[in-house]
Design an enzyme around this catalytic site. Structure first.
Site, PDB file in Angstrom:
ATOM      1  N   CYS A 122       0.839  -1.202   0.000  1.00  0.00           N
ATOM      2  CA  CYS A 122       0.000   0.000   0.000  1.00  0.00           C
ATOM      3  C   CYS A 122       0.877   1.256   0.000  1.00  0.00           C
ATOM      4  CB  CYS A 122      -0.912  -0.015   1.222  1.00  0.00           C
ATOM      5  SG  CYS A 122      -2.245   1.200   1.135  1.00  0.00           S
ATOM      6  N   ASP A 123       0.266   2.363  -0.363  1.00  0.00           N
ATOM      7  CA  ASP A 123       0.971   3.611  -0.671  1.00  0.00           C
ATOM      8  C   ASP A 123       2.211   3.889   0.181  1.00  0.00           C
ATOM      9  OD1 ASP A 123      -1.564   3.538  -1.732  1.00  0.00           O
ATOM     10  OD2 ASP A 123      -1.965   5.655  -1.410  1.00  0.00           O
ATOM     11  N   GLU A 464      -5.553  12.694   3.228  1.00  0.00           N
ATOM     12  CA  GLU A 464      -5.926  12.828   1.818  1.00  0.00           C
ATOM     13  C   GLU A 464      -7.392  13.253   1.705  1.00  0.00           C
ATOM     14  OE1 GLU A 464      -2.899   9.620  -0.204  1.00  0.00           O
ATOM     15  OE2 GLU A 464      -4.912   8.934   0.266  1.00  0.00           O
ATOM     16  N   SER A 490      -5.286  11.544  -2.843  1.00  0.00           N
ATOM     17  CA  SER A 490      -4.962  10.172  -3.210  1.00  0.00           C
ATOM     18  C   SER A 490      -4.677  10.146  -4.711  1.00  0.00           C
ATOM     19  CB  SER A 490      -6.165   9.304  -2.881  1.00  0.00           C
ATOM     20  OG  SER A 490      -6.231   8.207  -3.735  1.00  0.00           O
TER      21      SER A 490
HETATM   22 FE1  FES Z   1      -3.866   0.388  -0.284  1.00  0.00          FE
HETATM   23 FE2  FES Z   1      -4.830   1.897  -2.307  1.00  0.00          FE
HETATM   24  S1  FES Z   1      -3.137   0.581  -2.277  1.00  0.00           S
HETATM   25  S2  FES Z   1      -5.562   1.735  -0.282  1.00  0.00           S
END
Ligand code: FES
Length: 576
Positions: A122-123, A464, A490
């Site tokens: 994830c990000d 975000e 985002s």
């Molecule tokens: Fe985890 Fe988008 S990659 S919320």
């Protein structure tokens, strides 16, 4: 710790015989270990973005054992933006980037690792992946757990997109249902179909922006940034991820033999390649924050101005969501990020002579990648000469009397009809109040929504504003309403959006002076963001400004209490 002090680092681990035996190792065998490898893995079963990480970590331990090595797993918290956005805990997301990097650095040194494989996700775990490698300069590379596969539904306008629906379609569908534009049954159809399995958000959102960054900078094996995580929610790790894991272990041993370390790869020219590739693919504004933080860790002199200079030369050539119709796995199917990089290299936009984790240069890696002509008919990647959007139409750094340091404008290939956006300010001091106004139908075309006091200090943690941008899109206001903020967006966000306004309101930035009814002018051509007020009027209003009282907002000793004392502005990457 200096590199010399690390040299025989694993000797300390190998000699701890009593400790090793108690932990279930065979001390005689570990004494002969060819390499002690930190497997930096932010695993959780809480969400689909990182839920495959544990399985991949175990797989790496097995693969390293085949080479006589020992993998030592180090964990860290994996925050999913999808679970936190729009909630009271959204401010833990950006903060986690630095915490994750710290956890990996600490675990690596504390367990006396010789090398490191970071499993991203994830990000923020994707952003954090390169930071400990840059900080420690331990032999290593990044492995991506994979992105989610797309889905399809039977009703318009989504049916027309075919099998390319991602979490963005579900989020916008939810807002559309709230606004009465689709039925509850149609929303359920979206929910059931957009993500058949786990993986990160499935297009050019922040996680795939950061996986692309890792590949394009040379720290991930080719075609490693775009594979699906699994086949469906009930199945095992995808075969492409397994193949990447095996190849990554082989590559790690080659790097150790050749003496090639992360800082030999993460040079300024490599950062420029990553910026160029991410711009060509329409990546997230978060790239600005994360590239600056990674560059600081690598001691590379990258600035926000340099990112702008590099990015503005680059046309948008990938047709991925959020600006286009395709999912990340569609790009993977035609060859992945190397296809984009080959086209950019042929156009003279990349440095081909930089080193990568294959032990070869970028140009050598791309030699066997097919050209767009060789791939034939497709619309996922376009030639530089016939782009999705010409250069300078994706993300731009602007300045002005309400953003004296900087801010970032995301247009994702669109051009503003009149060359600028001029609108009337509606000012909010929280995301929740803004959401209430949008949902109440108070936001009309021609409005510039100002969301302030949501920066790194004000948030705290710079949440975000994606739920707001999704509401605007879902209500058909994406082209007629602008949103400007000292918070961030985002990668899913699209519209007329300005984030990262610095200095932020909570630190006395002049965005704090804006009032309802002021005229705001966004001019991408001039690269300016201004409120139509005199300097004297702004100064007069700022004389009345008072810093937010931390009492009741920040619990003493909490993560945020420490964060707000350390964090820099978004202009410098929110580094701590
Ligand atoms: Fe985890 Fe988008 S990659 S919320």
């Amino acid at each position: 710790m200096t590199q010399d002090a690390q040299k025989d680092s694993s000797t300390y681990w190998k000699k701890s015989r009593v400790e090793l035996r108690a932990a279930g190792f065979d001390p005689d065998r570990t004494a002969k270990t060819t390499a002690v490898v930190t497997i930096a893995s932010a695993w959780t079963n809480a969400h689909r973005c990182n839920n495959r990480v544990r399985g991949i970590a175990d797989l790496l331990v097995e693969l390293l054992a085949e080479r006589g090595g020992q993998g030592l797993v180090v964990g860290a918290p994996a925050v999913s933006d999808a679970l936190t956005q729009g909630t009271p805990t959204a401010g833990y997301s950006l903060v986690s980037r630095d915490v994750v990097a710290d956890c990996f650095e600490i675990g690596h040194y504390a367990h006396h690792g010789d090398a490191m494989i970071v499993i991203s996700g994830c990000d923020k775990t994707g952003a954090a992946a390169l930071m400990p490698l840059a900080r420690t300069n331990a032999f290593g590379l990044v492995l991506y757990p994979g992105t989610s596969s797309p889905g399809k539904v039977s009703f318009e306008p989504w049916a027309a997109k075919g099998t390319n629906l991602t979490i963005m379609d579900y989020a916008e569908g939810r807002a559309a249902q709230e606004a009465g534009r689709i039925s509850a049954a149609e929303l359920v159809e979206l929910e059931r179909n957009v993500m058949p399995g786990s993986g990160t958000c499935g297009a050019m959102f922040t996680a795939n922006t950061m996986s692309t960054t890792a590949e394009a900078i040379g720290m991930m094996l080719p075609r490693g940034a775009s594979h699906p995580a699994d086949y469906d929610a009930a199945s095992d790790i995808h075969a492409d991820v397994r193949a990447q894991a095996r190849a990554s272990v082989e590559a790690l041993y080659r790097l150790m033999e050749a003496g090639i370390r992360p800082r030999d790869i993460m040079t300024l020219r490599a950062f420029e390649n990553a910026i160029t590739t991410v711009y060509a693919m329409g990546g997230s504004t978060n790239m600005y924050l994360h590239l600056l933080a990674i560059a600081r860790a690598a001691e590379v002199p990258l600035t926000i101005e340099r990112i702008q200079e590099i990015g503005e030369r680059v046309p948008l050539i990938s047709n991925l969501q959020p600006h286009g119709p395709y999912a990340m796995t569609s790009l993977h199917a035609i060859g992945g990020v190397p296809v984009v990089m080959k086209e950019l290299l042929r156009a003279g936009l990349l440095h081909g002579d930089v080193m990568t984790v294959t032990g070869r240069t970028l140009a050598e890696n791309l030699a066997a990648t097919p050209t767009l002509e060789e791939i034939g008919k497709q619309d996922i990647v376009r030639p530089v000469g016939q782009p999705v959007a010409p250069a300078n139409n994706h993300i731009s750094v602007l300045r002005g009397n309400i953003a004296p340091e900087s801010c970032v404008l995301k247009l994702s290939g669109k051009t503003l009809e009149k060359g600028e956006f001029r609108g009337t300010a509606r000012v909010f001091d929280s995301e929740a109040d803004t959401m209430k106004a949008i949902r109440a139908g108070e936001i009309k075309p021609g409005t510039v929504i100002v969301v302030r006091n949501v920066g790194p200090v004000g948030g705290p943690g710079m949440p975000e504003m994606v739920m707001l941008t999704i509401q605007l899109q879902g209500r058909g206001l994406g082209e007629d309403v602008a949103l400007i903020t000292d918070g961030r967006f985002s990668g899913v966000s699209h519209g007329i959006l300005i984030g990262h306004i610095s200095p932020e309101a909570a630190r006395g930035g002049p965005i704090a002076a804006v009032r309802d009814g002021d005229t705001i002018v966004i001019d991408p051509g001039q690269r300016t963001l201004n409120v139509d007020l005199s300097d004297a009027e702004i100064a007069k209003r700022m004389a009345e400004w008072r810093a937010p009282d931390p009492a009741g907002r920040l619990r003493p000793g909490s993560v945020h209490d420490k964060y707000v004392r350390l964090v820099s502005s978004a202009h410098y990457g929110c580094v701590v």
